[in-house]
Design a protein around this motif. Structure first.
Motif, PDB file in Angstrom:
ATOM      1  N   GLU A   1      18.037   5.723  12.956  1.00 58.48           N
ATOM      2  CA  GLU A   1      16.815   5.854  12.164  1.00 58.48           C
ATOM      3  C   GLU A   1      16.112   7.168  12.505  1.00 58.48           C
TER       4      GLU A   1
ATOM      5  N   TYR B   1      12.630   9.154  11.605  1.00 56.84           N
ATOM      6  CA  TYR B   1      11.346   8.935  10.951  1.00 56.84           C
ATOM      7  C   TYR B   1      10.377  10.079  11.247  1.00 56.84           C
TER       8      TYR B   1
ATOM      9  N   SER C   1      13.612  -2.825  -4.349  1.00 58.71           N
ATOM     10  CA  SER C   1      14.256  -3.291  -3.121  1.00 58.71           C
ATOM     11  C   SER C   1      15.433  -4.229  -3.401  1.00 58.71           C
TER      12      SER C   1
ATOM     13  N   MET D   1      12.412   2.182   3.810  1.00 60.96           N
ATOM     14  CA  MET D   1      11.273   1.301   3.566  1.00 60.96           C
ATOM     15  C   MET D   1      10.489   1.572   2.292  1.00 60.96           C
TER      16      MET D   1
ATOM     17  N   ARG E   1       7.931  -1.264   0.579  1.00 65.60           N
ATOM     18  CA  ARG E   1       6.467  -1.107   0.648  1.00 65.60           C
ATOM     19  C   ARG E   1       5.835  -1.243  -0.740  1.00 65.60           C
TER      20      ARG E   1
ATOM     21  N   ARG F   1       8.528  -9.792   2.916  1.00 68.25           N
ATOM     22  CA  ARG F   1       9.101  -8.434   2.990  1.00 68.25           C
ATOM     23  C   ARG F   1      10.008  -8.294   4.206  1.00 68.25           C
ATOM     24  N   GLN F   2       9.530  -8.789   5.345  1.00 67.39           N
ATOM     25  CA  GLN F   2      10.307  -8.654   6.572  1.00 67.39           C
ATOM     26  C   GLN F   2      11.593  -9.488   6.525  1.00 67.39           C
TER      27      GLN F   2
ATOM     28  N   LEU G   1      13.910  -7.468   4.340  1.00 67.03           N
ATOM     29  CA  LEU G   1      14.330  -6.292   5.113  1.00 67.03           C
ATOM     30  C   LEU G   1      15.379  -6.684   6.139  1.00 67.03           C
ATOM     31  N   ASN G   2      15.176  -7.803   6.788  1.00 66.33           N
ATOM     32  CA  ASN G   2      16.132  -8.269   7.800  1.00 66.33           C
ATOM     33  C   ASN G   2      17.502  -8.536   7.175  1.00 66.33           C
TER      34      ASN G   2
ATOM     35  N   ASN H   1      12.927   7.158   7.479  1.00 68.00           N
ATOM     36  CA  ASN H   1      11.817   6.221   7.397  1.00 68.00           C
ATOM     37  C   ASN H   1      10.485   6.973   7.414  1.00 68.00           C
TER      38      ASN H   1
ATOM     39  N   GLY I   1       8.028  -0.724   9.183  1.00 70.82           N
ATOM     40  CA  GLY I   1       9.117  -1.695   9.293  1.00 70.82           C
ATOM     41  C   GLY I   1       9.001  -2.665  10.443  1.00 70.82           C
TER      42      GLY I   1
ATOM     43  N   LEU J   1      12.944  -3.578  12.192  1.00 71.28           N
ATOM     44  CA  LEU J   1      13.634  -2.301  12.020  1.00 71.28           C
ATOM     45  C   LEU J   1      13.876  -1.627  13.358  1.00 71.28           C
TER      46      LEU J   1
END
Length: 222
Positions: free
Chosen positions: A5, A7, A78, A106, A110, A122-123, A126-127, A148, A170, A174
């Protein structure tokens, strides 16, 4: 077989790094590359074929062939982002791909999930996406590079936030999915700084870079 990642704030070079890596991954191993193809999921419409061509010329490789070796997809939300990832699994089965880029990880989550009331959903979504990324990385031996965004949080833990109080979006999901985390920030003048925040086999360290027509560059070699 890992998730990396990168960012940072706006105009730090996250997308430029993605473009540069799209070329480097195709180079022969003796030139520091991975000798493979690249898959690119673009969530913000920032992919520029002309930049890929410029960077390819810097490395002395054919721009058209370089672009042909990149499978590109633009995600619009997403759910579509996850659908594209599932489709890519079929392409990876050829064992020709060595790099998967998600720029950025992300942005669409978002937009699709706003407010605290939707944070849990959302989480969860995302997972699921990160779990699929991890499976692809392990099954097909590819590197996953995710860019990110950051958000301000003066009370954030130093483990997840930089000295300026900014932290990657995240949350812990994340953070724990990423094997390596690199912070990009602005330096003096045109210089930018990349700092390893977390890595399984590298100590914390910084490197200075600038962005040129040829992509990400060491200032002394620009």
């Amino acid at each position: 077989m890992s998730l990396c990642e990168v960012y940072g704030e706006f105009r730090c070079g996250k997308t430029q790094l993605s473009h540069t890596m799209s070329v480097i991954a195709q180079l022969p191993k003796e030139m520091g590359g991975a000798d493979g193809k690249v898959a690119y999921i673009d969530t913000e419409g920032t992919f520029r074929p002309e930049r890929i061509a410029q960077i390819a010329e810097r490395f002395g490789v054919d721009p058209d062939q370089t672009l042909d070796n990149i499978i590109y997809a633009r995600a619009v939300n997403s759910e579509h982002q996850h659908e594209l990832l599932n489709r890519l699994s079929e392409s990876f089965a050829t064992n020709e791909y060595r790099l998967l880029i998600v720029d950025s990880i992300m942005a669409l989550f978002r937009v699709d999930y706003t407010g605290r009331g939707e944070l849990n959903e959302r989480q969860q979504k995302l997972n699921q996406f990160l779990t699929k990324l991890t499976q692809i990385a392990h099954e097909f031996n590819v590197v996953v590079l995710m860019t990110n965004q950051v958000q301000s949080d003066p009370g954030a833990s130093a483990m997840f936030a930089g000295a300026d109080g900014r932290k990657p979006v995240g949350g812990h999901i994340l953070a724990h999915a990423s094997s390596t985390r690199i912070l990009l920030r602005k330096g003096r003048g045109d210089e930018r700084v990349a700092k390893i925040q977390d890595s399984p086999d590298r100590p914390e360290g910084e490197a200075t870079y600038i962005i040129t027509n040829g992509g990400i560059n060491d200032p002394e070699k620009a």
